[in-house]
Design a protein around this motif. Structure first.
Motif, PDB file in Angstrom:
ATOM      1  N   ALA A 150     136.802  56.788  43.276  1.00  0.00           N
ATOM      2  CA  ALA A 150     137.406  57.199  44.549  1.00  0.00           C
ATOM      3  C   ALA A 150     138.480  56.201  44.955  1.00  0.00           C
ATOM      4  N   LYS A 151     138.131  54.920  44.863  1.00  0.00           N
ATOM      5  CA  LYS A 151     139.078  53.886  45.284  1.00  0.00           C
ATOM      6  C   LYS A 151     140.323  53.889  44.399  1.00  0.00           C
ATOM      7  N   ASP A 152     140.109  54.047  43.116  1.00  0.00           N
ATOM      8  CA  ASP A 152     141.242  54.029  42.181  1.00  0.00           C
ATOM      9  C   ASP A 152     142.175  55.221  42.410  1.00  0.00           C
ATOM     10  N   ALA A 153     141.652  56.267  43.055  1.00  0.00           N
ATOM     11  CA  ALA A 153     142.497  57.424  43.389  1.00  0.00           C
ATOM     12  C   ALA A 153     143.138  57.243  44.768  1.00  0.00           C
ATOM     13  N   GLY A 154     142.968  56.048  45.355  1.00  0.00           N
ATOM     14  CA  GLY A 154     143.580  55.761  46.656  1.00  0.00           C
ATOM     15  C   GLY A 154     142.778  56.268  47.843  1.00  0.00           C
ATOM     16  N   GLU A 155     141.492  56.566  47.609  1.00  0.00           N
ATOM     17  CA  GLU A 155     140.652  57.103  48.684  1.00  0.00           C
ATOM     18  C   GLU A 155     139.684  56.049  49.219  1.00  0.00           C
ATOM     19  N   ASP A 156     138.962  56.411  50.259  1.00  0.00           N
ATOM     20  CA  ASP A 156     137.918  55.532  50.775  1.00  0.00           C
ATOM     21  C   ASP A 156     136.787  55.422  49.756  1.00  0.00           C
ATOM     22  N   ALA A 157     136.198  54.224  49.682  1.00  0.00           N
ATOM     23  CA  ALA A 157     135.009  54.021  48.850  1.00  0.00           C
ATOM     24  C   ALA A 157     134.147  52.998  49.579  1.00  0.00           C
ATOM     25  N   LYS A 158     133.072  53.481  50.202  1.00  0.00           N
ATOM     26  CA  LYS A 158     132.288  52.621  51.095  1.00  0.00           C
ATOM     27  C   LYS A 158     130.787  52.823  50.893  1.00  0.00           C
ATOM     28  N   VAL A 159     130.087  51.688  50.980  1.00  0.00           N
ATOM     29  CA  VAL A 159     128.629  51.703  50.868  1.00  0.00           C
ATOM     30  C   VAL A 159     128.073  51.122  52.162  1.00  0.00           C
ATOM     31  N   MET A 160     127.075  51.761  52.728  1.00  0.00           N
ATOM     32  CA  MET A 160     126.468  51.208  53.939  1.00  0.00           C
ATOM     33  C   MET A 160     124.950  51.213  53.828  1.00  0.00           C
ATOM     34  N   SER A 161     124.353  50.048  54.029  1.00  0.00           N
ATOM     35  CA  SER A 161     122.897  49.947  54.079  1.00  0.00           C
ATOM     36  C   SER A 161     122.490  49.774  55.538  1.00  0.00           C
ATOM     37  N   ILE A 162     121.718  50.733  56.030  1.00  0.00           N
ATOM     38  CA  ILE A 162     121.248  50.677  57.413  1.00  0.00           C
ATOM     39  C   ILE A 162     119.918  49.944  57.394  1.00  0.00           C
ATOM     40  N   LEU A 163     119.959  48.659  57.706  1.00  0.00           N
ATOM     41  CA  LEU A 163     118.739  47.867  57.598  1.00  0.00           C
ATOM     42  C   LEU A 163     118.576  46.928  58.785  1.00  0.00           C
ATOM     43  N   ALA A 164     119.037  45.706  58.671  1.00  0.00           N
ATOM     44  CA  ALA A 164     118.771  44.759  59.756  1.00  0.00           C
ATOM     45  C   ALA A 164     119.705  43.561  59.682  1.00  0.00           C
ATOM     46  N   ALA A 165     121.013  43.829  59.682  1.00  0.00           N
ATOM     47  CA  ALA A 165     121.976  42.727  59.667  1.00  0.00           C
ATOM     48  C   ALA A 165     121.691  41.810  60.859  1.00  0.00           C
ATOM     49  N   ALA A 166     121.676  40.522  60.612  1.00  0.00           N
ATOM     50  CA  ALA A 166     121.413  39.486  61.624  1.00  0.00           C
ATOM     51  C   ALA A 166     119.939  39.383  62.007  1.00  0.00           C
ATOM     52  N   PHE A 167     119.089  40.137  61.368  1.00  0.00           N
ATOM     53  CA  PHE A 167     117.659  40.006  61.627  1.00  0.00           C
ATOM     54  C   PHE A 167     116.888  39.593  60.375  1.00  0.00           C
ATOM     55  N   GLY A 168     117.613  38.991  59.438  1.00  0.00           N
ATOM     56  CA  GLY A 168     116.956  38.438  58.258  1.00  0.00           C
ATOM     57  C   GLY A 168     116.530  37.007  58.527  1.00  0.00           C
ATOM     58  N   GLY A 169     116.038  36.356  57.483  1.00  0.00           N
ATOM     59  CA  GLY A 169     115.607  34.974  57.637  1.00  0.00           C
ATOM     60  C   GLY A 169     115.868  34.205  56.365  1.00  0.00           C
ATOM     61  N   PRO A 170     115.437  32.944  56.342  1.00  0.00           N
ATOM     62  CA  PRO A 170     115.624  32.118  55.155  1.00  0.00           C
ATOM     63  C   PRO A 170     114.839  32.685  53.975  1.00  0.00           C
ATOM     64  N   ILE A 171     115.360  32.472  52.781  1.00  0.00           N
ATOM     65  CA  ILE A 171     114.649  32.931  51.587  1.00  0.00           C
ATOM     66  C   ILE A 171     114.408  31.738  50.667  1.00  0.00           C
ATOM     67  N   SER A 172     113.411  31.890  49.817  1.00  0.00           N
ATOM     68  CA  SER A 172     113.102  30.804  48.903  1.00  0.00           C
ATOM     69  C   SER A 172     113.285  31.271  47.466  1.00  0.00           C
ATOM     70  N   LEU A 173     114.005  30.475  46.684  1.00  0.00           N
ATOM     71  CA  LEU A 173     114.204  30.820  45.275  1.00  0.00           C
ATOM     72  C   LEU A 173     112.914  30.616  44.475  1.00  0.00           C
ATOM     73  N   ASP A 174     111.949  29.926  45.072  1.00  0.00           N
ATOM     74  CA  ASP A 174     110.651  29.742  44.410  1.00  0.00           C
ATOM     75  C   ASP A 174     109.722  30.924  44.655  1.00  0.00           C
ATOM     76  N   ASN A 175     110.155  31.809  45.499  1.00  0.00           N
ATOM     77  CA  ASN A 175     109.270  32.927  45.863  1.00  0.00           C
ATOM     78  C   ASN A 175     110.061  34.240  45.839  1.00  0.00           C
ATOM     79  N   LEU A 176     110.837  34.422  44.777  1.00  0.00           N
ATOM     80  CA  LEU A 176     111.674  35.615  44.678  1.00  0.00           C
ATOM     81  C   LEU A 176     110.806  36.869  44.616  1.00  0.00           C
TER      82      LEU A 176
END
Ligand SMILES: *[C@@H]1O[C@H](CO)[C@@H](O)[C@H](O)[C@H]1NC(C)=O
Length: 309
Positions: A150-176
């Motif tokens: 879509a983008k390469d044809a000059g059109e919109d190409a958008k992905v949206m995840s409806i979740l919880a932007a700004a309501f996440g927290g710290p993550i640990s690489l030891d507990n993936l």
């Protein structure tokens, strides 16, 4: 914060020069449903709208309510997929890649609100993290070539995840994947941070696409009203008043239409919130990406007894 009337007016101005193709994963209920309905309204039904989910009777009802299109290429369809299983998603995205020329909008909203702790599918993926993160990861990863077209044809190409932007927290690489230590609050804080990192990864490779992580706020969806305790929890957590899904969808579409390109985190009223309460980092991005890819590959490789599945 734009007023609802201004948001509606902005959405009503959506009038693409191309014929839009939009996919709503989790579009059979709640906010996803309201977004699909609003999208159908603003395009006067003149779009290819695909609702991915489990509930066919709900989908039939939603599609029947869409405005009747005037363009012959318009199509409104339901694609059944139980997105708890990565192999189901794989089958769905493979079929979509074979028959769709492109995707302009991919909106992801499957959700789960219950009080069970870690609860794994037969593929060994926790259902909560699965719906909020891994399933969405897989849809975006698999359908990216269609967005790219879509983008390469000059059109919109958008992905949206409806979740919880700004309501996440710290993550640990030891507990993936929270494999060592899991709790419901931890799962709710982890998925949003993983989502930020996932979109940042995609934006590095596709800076001209739009990736939006948005917070819906407190919305009176069936998922919430089915459990008062969860409703109270989430409202307290988000410090928001529950609003009707229809109203919420206006803000969600506003964010979708207004984000031109790049990664954008948005509030429940559609505002760009930048890095507000952002818990990602450059060091964590690639390990989380690798973990996600490996975890999904591992899930796909699990052999499932026909009877057990
Ligand atoms: C499916 O959707 C219909 C119509 O909206 C609804 O009545 C029904 O409860 C839904 N089924 C499930 C399992 O959610």
């Amino acid at each position: 914060m734009p007023a609802l009337a201004a948001v509606r007016a902005a959405n009503a101005a959506f009038s693409p020069a191309y014929f839009p193709v939009a996919v709503f994963v989790g579009g059979t209920s709640g906010i996803g449903r309201a977004c699909a309905e609003a999208f159908a309204r603003y395009t006067q039904g003149n779009a290819h709208i695909i609702i991915v989910g489990r509930n066919k009777s709900a989908a039939d009802e939603i599609i029947a309510s869409f405005p009747k299109p005037t363009r012959p290429e318009a199509k409104h369809e339901f694609v059944p997929c139980d997105v708890f299983l990565m192999r189901n998603i794989e089958a769905t995205t493979t079929a979509l890649r074979e028959r769709l020329p492109k995707i302009n909008f991919l909106v992801l909203s499957p959700g789960l609100a219950n009080l069970r702790g870690r609860d794994e599918t037969v593929e060994g993926i926790d259902k909560r993290l699965g719906l909020h993160y891994y399933a969405r990861w897989k849809f975006v990863y698999d359908l990216l070539p269609l967005l790219r077209k879509a983008k390469d044809a000059g059109e919109d190409a958008k992905v949206m995840s409806i979740l919880a932007a700004a309501f996440g927290g710290p993550i640990s690489l030891d507990n993936l994947g929270l494999k060592k230590s899991y709790s419901i609050p931890k799962a709710h804080l982890t998925a949003p941070t993983y989502t930020d990192l996932m979109f940042e990864h995609h934006v590095q490779e596709n800076p001209d696409l739009a990736f939006i992580h948005i917070c819906p706020g407190g919305v009176a969806t069936p998922i919430l009203s089915s459990n008062r305790w969860v409703l109270r929890q989430i409202i307290a957590l988000l410090n928001a008043f529950a609003i009707a899904p229809e109203e919420c969808a206006e803000y969600m579409l506003y964010a979708l239409f207004q984000t031109k390109q790049g990664f954008s985190r948005r509030s429940q009223r559609g505002d760009d919130i930048g890095k507000l309460r952002y818990f990602g980092s450059d060091e964590k991005r690639e390990p989380v990406w690798e973990h996600s890819k490996e975890e999904i590959d591992r899930a796909l490789a699990v052999e499932i007894d026909q009877l057990a599945s």
